[in-house]
Scaffold this motif. Structure first.
Motif, PDB file in Angstrom:
ATOM      1  N   ASP A 142     -10.003  80.125  44.159  1.00 56.77           N
ATOM      2  CA  ASP A 142      -9.692  78.732  44.506  1.00 56.77           C
ATOM      3  C   ASP A 142      -8.368  78.604  45.256  1.00 56.77           C
ATOM      4  O   ASP A 142      -7.925  77.493  45.554  1.00 56.77           O
ATOM      5  CB  ASP A 142      -9.675  77.860  43.255  1.00 56.77           C
ATOM      6  CG  ASP A 142      -8.647  78.318  42.226  1.00 56.77           C
ATOM      7  OD1 ASP A 142      -8.062  79.414  42.392  1.00 56.77           O
ATOM      8  OD2 ASP A 142      -8.428  77.582  41.239  1.00 56.77           O
ATOM      9  N   GLY A 143      -7.710  79.737  45.571  1.00 52.39           N
ATOM     10  CA  GLY A 143      -6.505  79.680  46.391  1.00 52.39           C
ATOM     11  C   GLY A 143      -6.839  79.321  47.827  1.00 52.39           C
ATOM     12  O   GLY A 143      -7.971  79.510  48.288  1.00 52.39           O
ATOM     13  N   VAL A 185      -2.010  80.646  49.987  1.00 51.06           N
ATOM     14  CA  VAL A 185      -1.761  81.944  49.349  1.00 51.06           C
ATOM     15  C   VAL A 185      -2.071  83.106  50.275  1.00 51.06           C
ATOM     16  O   VAL A 185      -1.719  84.256  49.979  1.00 51.06           O
ATOM     17  CB  VAL A 185      -2.575  82.095  48.045  1.00 51.06           C
ATOM     18  CG1 VAL A 185      -2.227  80.985  47.066  1.00 51.06           C
ATOM     19  CG2 VAL A 185      -4.087  82.119  48.314  1.00 51.06           C
ATOM     20  N   ALA A 186      -2.741  82.834  51.403  1.00 55.12           N
ATOM     21  CA  ALA A 186      -3.139  83.915  52.311  1.00 55.12           C
ATOM     22  C   ALA A 186      -3.299  83.371  53.724  1.00 55.12           C
ATOM     23  O   ALA A 186      -3.461  82.165  53.928  1.00 55.12           O
ATOM     24  CB  ALA A 186      -4.458  84.538  51.852  1.00 55.12           C
ATOM     25  N   MET A 235     -16.553  77.630  66.737  1.00 51.98           N
ATOM     26  CA  MET A 235     -17.211  78.857  66.284  1.00 51.98           C
ATOM     27  C   MET A 235     -16.358  79.625  65.283  1.00 51.98           C
ATOM     28  O   MET A 235     -16.880  80.447  64.529  1.00 51.98           O
ATOM     29  CB  MET A 235     -17.551  79.740  67.479  1.00 51.98           C
ATOM     30  CG  MET A 235     -18.751  79.250  68.270  1.00 51.98           C
ATOM     31  SD  MET A 235     -19.169  80.356  69.639  1.00 51.98           S
ATOM     32  CE  MET A 235     -20.846  79.790  70.002  1.00 51.98           C
ATOM     33  N   GLY A 236     -15.055  79.351  65.286  1.00 50.51           N
ATOM     34  CA  GLY A 236     -14.169  80.011  64.340  1.00 50.51           C
ATOM     35  C   GLY A 236     -13.771  79.127  63.184  1.00 50.51           C
ATOM     36  O   GLY A 236     -12.730  79.348  62.559  1.00 50.51           O
ATOM     37  N   ALA A 237     -14.590  78.145  62.878  1.00 52.01           N
ATOM     38  CA  ALA A 237     -14.236  77.178  61.837  1.00 52.01           C
ATOM     39  C   ALA A 237     -15.179  77.220  60.640  1.00 52.01           C
ATOM     40  O   ALA A 237     -15.287  76.254  59.889  1.00 52.01           O
ATOM     41  CB  ALA A 237     -14.199  75.765  62.424  1.00 52.01           C
ATOM     42  N   LEU A 238     -15.875  78.356  60.471  1.00 50.50           N
ATOM     43  CA  LEU A 238     -16.621  78.611  59.229  1.00 50.50           C
ATOM     44  C   LEU A 238     -17.714  77.587  58.935  1.00 50.50           C
ATOM     45  O   LEU A 238     -18.129  77.414  57.792  1.00 50.50           O
ATOM     46  CB  LEU A 238     -15.651  78.681  58.033  1.00 50.50           C
ATOM     47  CG  LEU A 238     -14.580  79.771  58.116  1.00 50.50           C
ATOM     48  CD1 LEU A 238     -13.510  79.542  57.039  1.00 50.50           C
ATOM     49  CD2 LEU A 238     -15.200  81.153  57.967  1.00 50.50           C
ATOM     50  N   ASN A 275      -7.054  74.474  59.316  1.00 54.33           N
ATOM     51  CA  ASN A 275      -8.205  74.385  58.416  1.00 54.33           C
ATOM     52  C   ASN A 275      -8.081  75.211  57.131  1.00 54.33           C
ATOM     53  O   ASN A 275      -8.875  76.114  56.879  1.00 54.33           O
ATOM     54  CB  ASN A 275      -9.488  74.799  59.158  1.00 54.33           C
ATOM     55  CG  ASN A 275      -9.767  73.929  60.365  1.00 54.33           C
ATOM     56  OD1 ASN A 275      -9.357  72.775  60.410  1.00 54.33           O
ATOM     57  ND2 ASN A 275     -10.460  74.480  61.342  1.00 54.33           N
ATOM     58  N   PRO A 276      -7.101  74.909  56.269  1.00 58.95           N
ATOM     59  CA  PRO A 276      -7.051  75.618  54.984  1.00 58.95           C
ATOM     60  C   PRO A 276      -8.329  75.370  54.175  1.00 58.95           C
ATOM     61  O   PRO A 276      -8.808  74.233  54.080  1.00 58.95           O
ATOM     62  CB  PRO A 276      -5.841  74.990  54.282  1.00 58.95           C
ATOM     63  CG  PRO A 276      -5.023  74.381  55.378  1.00 58.95           C
ATOM     64  CD  PRO A 276      -6.005  73.935  56.408  1.00 58.95           C
ATOM     65  N   VAL A 277      -8.881  76.456  53.652  1.00 66.79           N
ATOM     66  CA  VAL A 277     -10.065  76.376  52.778  1.00 66.79           C
ATOM     67  C   VAL A 277      -9.833  77.330  51.618  1.00 66.79           C
ATOM     68  O   VAL A 277      -8.938  78.173  51.639  1.00 66.79           O
ATOM     69  CB  VAL A 277     -11.367  76.767  53.517  1.00 66.79           C
ATOM     70  CG1 VAL A 277     -11.672  75.804  54.645  1.00 66.79           C
ATOM     71  CG2 VAL A 277     -11.293  78.203  54.043  1.00 66.79           C
TER      72      VAL A 277
END
Length: 349
Positions: free
Chosen positions: A55-56, A97-98, A138-141, A195-197
């Motif tokens: 969930d990070g 976190v990453a 295309m790079g937005a999952l 776009n943090p996910v």
């Protein structure tokens, strides 16, 4: 597995990334310079996705623009500025976190390395897509299909006379369009953090292991040359010849053009940053997201922006099933802008 990246990883990541760039993904010299700088200024840790809490939050770092633009200007300070802008936009209870890259490419495989060295955040061994692609969508999952998702994107770039920075929030397509237009104002290229996910979402919809794959491919090319790279990717040479015609123009922040070979098959490569279509004898033989990549006669990867008339080049095809791909590669709606640019239909069925 957690490990610290070393100088032995630099050329492998850059050349493996260049091959997976499929004609795009940035420039080899710039990628090597950026990766070398990152390891010179601090430690860069590469962690597998399972080393993070599911969930990070992980944020995507990217370069947006046209690789062949005449006046791009990106500085290390621009990269860090995008992280600062993005962090400031997040609620206080949400922490990144990453960092992960948007794609594999000569420059983009090492996206996040400098950020990590300066900010202390680890790089996740994951790309939004295991090969390069031309559009932010295309790079937005696949977030554009998530109901009520609100995109947050920070950008910075340009020389003193064209510097732009900013943060946009809104619909994913609209926000991506703002960043693409900003890249034009900046002279051709901007750095982006967006776009943090959650780590769980990124793993489910992206390409875990993509950075390790690029490094392994790069070592295969460095150690065994052109043939070693083909074996590693299960690819094949599909054409070779002298470039008789090359065209490239910047359209809306993208390189759009053709490469025509003087070979018996009348090979034509059509690109929008990356190679989209390969035609032989007026028939489509391979289409994106299959990987199409050009190499010099000596077997060195050459991106689409550096192909020139009179060059003797080889063209390699790697079928899509041998790549680590995001789900976005199979979303027909994301192909429509590219099809309009090329005047060809080639989205996957």
């Amino acid at each position: 597995m957690k490990r610290k990246l070393t100088t032995d990883d630099i050329q492998a990541a850059i050349y493996g990334g260049a091959i997976l760039g499929g004609g795009g993904g940035g420039m080899i010299a710039a990628g090597e310079k950026a990766a070398t700088l990152a390891l010179a200024v601090g430690d860069v840790s590469l962690w597998s996705a399972d080393e993070f809490p599911s969930d990070g939050l992980t944020a995507t770092v990217a370069l947006v623009g046209a690789p062949a633009a005449p006046n791009p200007c990106l500085k290390p300070a621009h990269l860090i500025r995008t992280i600062d802008l993005l962090r400031d936009a997040l609620p206080k209870d949400q922490q990144i976190v990453a960092l992960n890259t948007n794609e594999n490419g000569a420059e983009t495989t090492s996206n996040g390395w400098f950020h990590a060295a300066m900010c202390g955040l680890p790089v996740m061994d994951l790309a939004c897509n295991g090969r390069a692609h031309p559009t932010g969508m295309m790079g937005a999952l696949g977030l554009h299909r998530e109901k009520d998702y609100r995109s947050v994107q920070a950008w910075a770039g340009g020389d003193a006379g064209h510097y732009v920075e900013g943060l946009t929030q809104g619909g994913l397509e609209q926000a991506s369009g703002v960043v693409r237009r900003a890249s034009v104002e900046a002279g051709g290229m901007v750095a982006v953090a967006r776009n943090p996910v959650t780590v769980e979402y990124a793993c489910r919809h992206g390409a875990p292991g993509a950075i390790s794959q690029a490094i392994a491919l790069g070592h295969a090319w460095l150690n065994e040359g052109y043939e070693g790279a083909l074996r590693c990717l299960q690819g094949k040479e599909i054409a070779r010849g002298i470039v008789k015609h090359y065209s490239c123009e910047q359209v809306g922040g993208l390189d759009v053009g053709n490469v025509e070979l003087a070979d018996q098959a009348a090979t034509v490569l059509r690109f929008v940053n990356e190679y989209m279509i390969l035609e032989q004898n007026d028939r489509s033989v391979a289409n994106f997201p299959d990987l199409l990549m050009t190499f010099t006669a000596e077997g060195k990867p050459v991106v689409s922006a550096h192909v020139r008339e009179g060059m003797d080049i080889r063209v390699v095809l790697v079928p899509a099933q041998h790549l680590l791909l995001s789900r976005t590669m199979f979303m027909q709606e994301l192909y429509q802008p590219l099809e309009a640019l090329l005047g060809k239909t080639f989205s996957p069925a």
